[in-house]
Design an enzyme around this catalytic site. Structure first.
Site, PDB file in Angstrom:
ATOM      1  N   ASP A  60     -26.963 -15.042  13.387  1.00 15.76           N
ATOM      2  CA  ASP A  60     -26.567 -16.400  12.995  1.00 15.76           C
ATOM      3  C   ASP A  60     -26.480 -17.312  14.226  1.00 15.76           C
ATOM      4  O   ASP A  60     -26.420 -18.528  14.104  1.00 15.76           O
ATOM      5  CB  ASP A  60     -25.185 -16.376  12.314  1.00 15.76           C
ATOM      6  CG  ASP A  60     -25.260 -16.583  10.807  1.00 15.76           C
ATOM      7  OD1 ASP A  60     -26.335 -16.996  10.323  1.00 15.76           O
ATOM      8  OD2 ASP A  60     -24.250 -16.338  10.122  1.00 15.76           O
ATOM      9  N   LYS A  75     -30.285 -13.556   0.547  1.00 15.39           N
ATOM     10  CA  LYS A  75     -30.646 -12.932   1.828  1.00 15.39           C
ATOM     11  C   LYS A  75     -31.129 -11.495   1.600  1.00 15.39           C
ATOM     12  O   LYS A  75     -32.132 -11.060   2.157  1.00 15.39           O
ATOM     13  CB  LYS A  75     -29.444 -12.975   2.797  1.00 15.39           C
ATOM     14  CG  LYS A  75     -29.192 -14.383   3.316  1.00 15.39           C
ATOM     15  CD  LYS A  75     -27.835 -14.563   3.986  1.00 15.39           C
ATOM     16  CE  LYS A  75     -27.606 -16.045   4.269  1.00 15.39           C
ATOM     17  NZ  LYS A  75     -26.261 -16.355   4.764  1.00 15.39           N
ATOM     18  N   GLN A 117     -20.583 -13.757   6.293  1.00 13.25           N
ATOM     19  CA  GLN A 117     -20.775 -14.976   5.518  1.00 13.25           C
ATOM     20  C   GLN A 117     -19.521 -15.863   5.623  1.00 13.25           C
ATOM     21  O   GLN A 117     -18.410 -15.403   5.363  1.00 13.25           O
ATOM     22  CB  GLN A 117     -21.051 -14.609   4.043  1.00 13.25           C
ATOM     23  CG  GLN A 117     -21.412 -15.781   3.163  1.00 13.25           C
ATOM     24  CD  GLN A 117     -22.772 -16.386   3.494  1.00 13.25           C
ATOM     25  OE1 GLN A 117     -23.739 -15.685   3.745  1.00 13.25           O
ATOM     26  NE2 GLN A 117     -22.838 -17.711   3.524  1.00 13.25           N
TER      27      GLN A 117
END
Ligand code: NAP
Length: 297
Positions: free
Chosen positions: A120, A53, A97
């Site tokens: 997200d 990322k 994460q």
């Protein structure tokens, strides 16, 4: 019949080209889209995703911040970090994460993220907006699948989509998105999971079969209708003595399905590259919205 391959690697490049133009336009206004990723602990797979990322942000000329916290981090410490990212003007979007260490309540942390920075799309507010057909963001992996369908010219309107898996990250939002009155949707959707009886009798009805289970090669040719479009979200590392690493990456769909499907995503190179791409797209969108809000004040 041999399936045409739907190459996420190529389609993601097309989207990155579009994002570069949007990023350049933002930079002209003095804004550099910024993404922060928080990693708690030292899970090797998570470390790889986080690195990828950061690298992609760099390639696109975006600002990126990787925050690594020890596995012993308390929930209070992590919530304090979320609070500071919520307030950081250089960060337009951020994510924690997953999975988090067992002692941390994942949902409580997700709930603390400012929904306008929730790239997200895991915050219940954004999940709700997606469900009512007024999304600010779409969750990255299902959005990537939808873009693969749209950009490959696959008709979804009126088609029977069967989604295998009901996780909050893939299966559930995927099903919700495919039933929306929207481009790349308008489908009739069935969801199957581990409690479903005779899964094959349902998957065989699918015009479009989307599989997200995490079971290597589970979907075999007898479970697929001739000519169906098959999207394989699964990523499984199986032993392979011929590979240097000793393992290789395979999907949830048996390779022989390509003899029956009309189109299919490979693993790797199918859905995988789209997930990070859609995360970048959400971050650029978040930066654009921040600018719009500033202008309207
Ligand atoms: P998950 O949270 O483990 O969910 C798996 C789902 O599959 C569950 O709903 C489970 O049913 C169902 N399932 C498992 N075994 C089954 C069986 N034998 N029969 C029927 N249903 C079964 O996984 P996930 O997060 O959704 O991820 C799924 C896969 O996609 C994984 O391989 C993951 O690595 C991959 N993935 C890839 C990307 C990408 O970018 N390529 C992104 C996200 C995930 P129950 O709910 O009944 O337990």
């Amino acid at each position: 019949m041999t399936a045409e391959l739907i190459l996420g690697k190529e389609i993601s490049q097309e989207i990155y080209g579009e994002l570069e133009a949007r990023i350049a336009a933002l930079k002209e206004k003095g804004i550099t889209p910024g993404l922060a990723v928080v990693l708690v602990g030292d899970d090797p797979a998570s470390q790889t995703y986080v690195r990828m990322k950061g690298k992609m942000c760099q390639e696109l000329g975006m600002h990126s911040d990787t925050i690594i916290m020890p596995g012993s981090t308390t929930q209070a410490d992590l919530l304090a970090r979320v609070d500071s990212l919520n307030k950081d003007p250089d960060i337009h979007g951020f994510l924690i994460q997953l999975p988090l260490p067992k002692h941390i309540d994942e949902q409580a942390v997700i709930n603390a993220i400012d929904p306008s920075k929730d790239v997200d799309c895991f915050h219940p507010f954004n999940v709700g907006r997606m469900l009512v057909g007024d999304p600010e963001f779409l969750p990255a992996t299902p959005a990537g699948v939808q873009q693969l369908l749209i950009r490959s010219g696959i008709e979804t309107d009126g088609k029977h989509v069967v989604v295998v898996g009901r996780s909050n990250i893939v299966g559930k939002p995927m099903a919700a998105m495919m039933m929306q009155k929207a481009e790349g949707a308008n489908s009739t959707v069935t969801v199957v999971h581990s409690r479903t009886k005779d899964i094959g009798s349902i998957t065989r009805q699918a015009d479009i079969l989307i599989v997200a289970m995490g079971r290597a090669g589970f979907i075999t040719p007898d479970m697929v209708k001739e000519g169906a479009v098959v999207i394989d979200v699964g990523t499984n590392h199986i032993p392979d003595p011929n590979s240097k690493k000793g393992t290789r990456l395979v999907g949830d769909v048996d390779d022989n399905v390509k003899e029956k499907a009309s189109a299919m995503t490979p693993v790797p190179g199918g859905v995988g590259p789209m997930t990070i791409c859609m995360l970048m797209s959400n971050t650029v969108h978040a930066a654009e919205r921040t600018y719009e809000r500033k202008c309207s004040q």
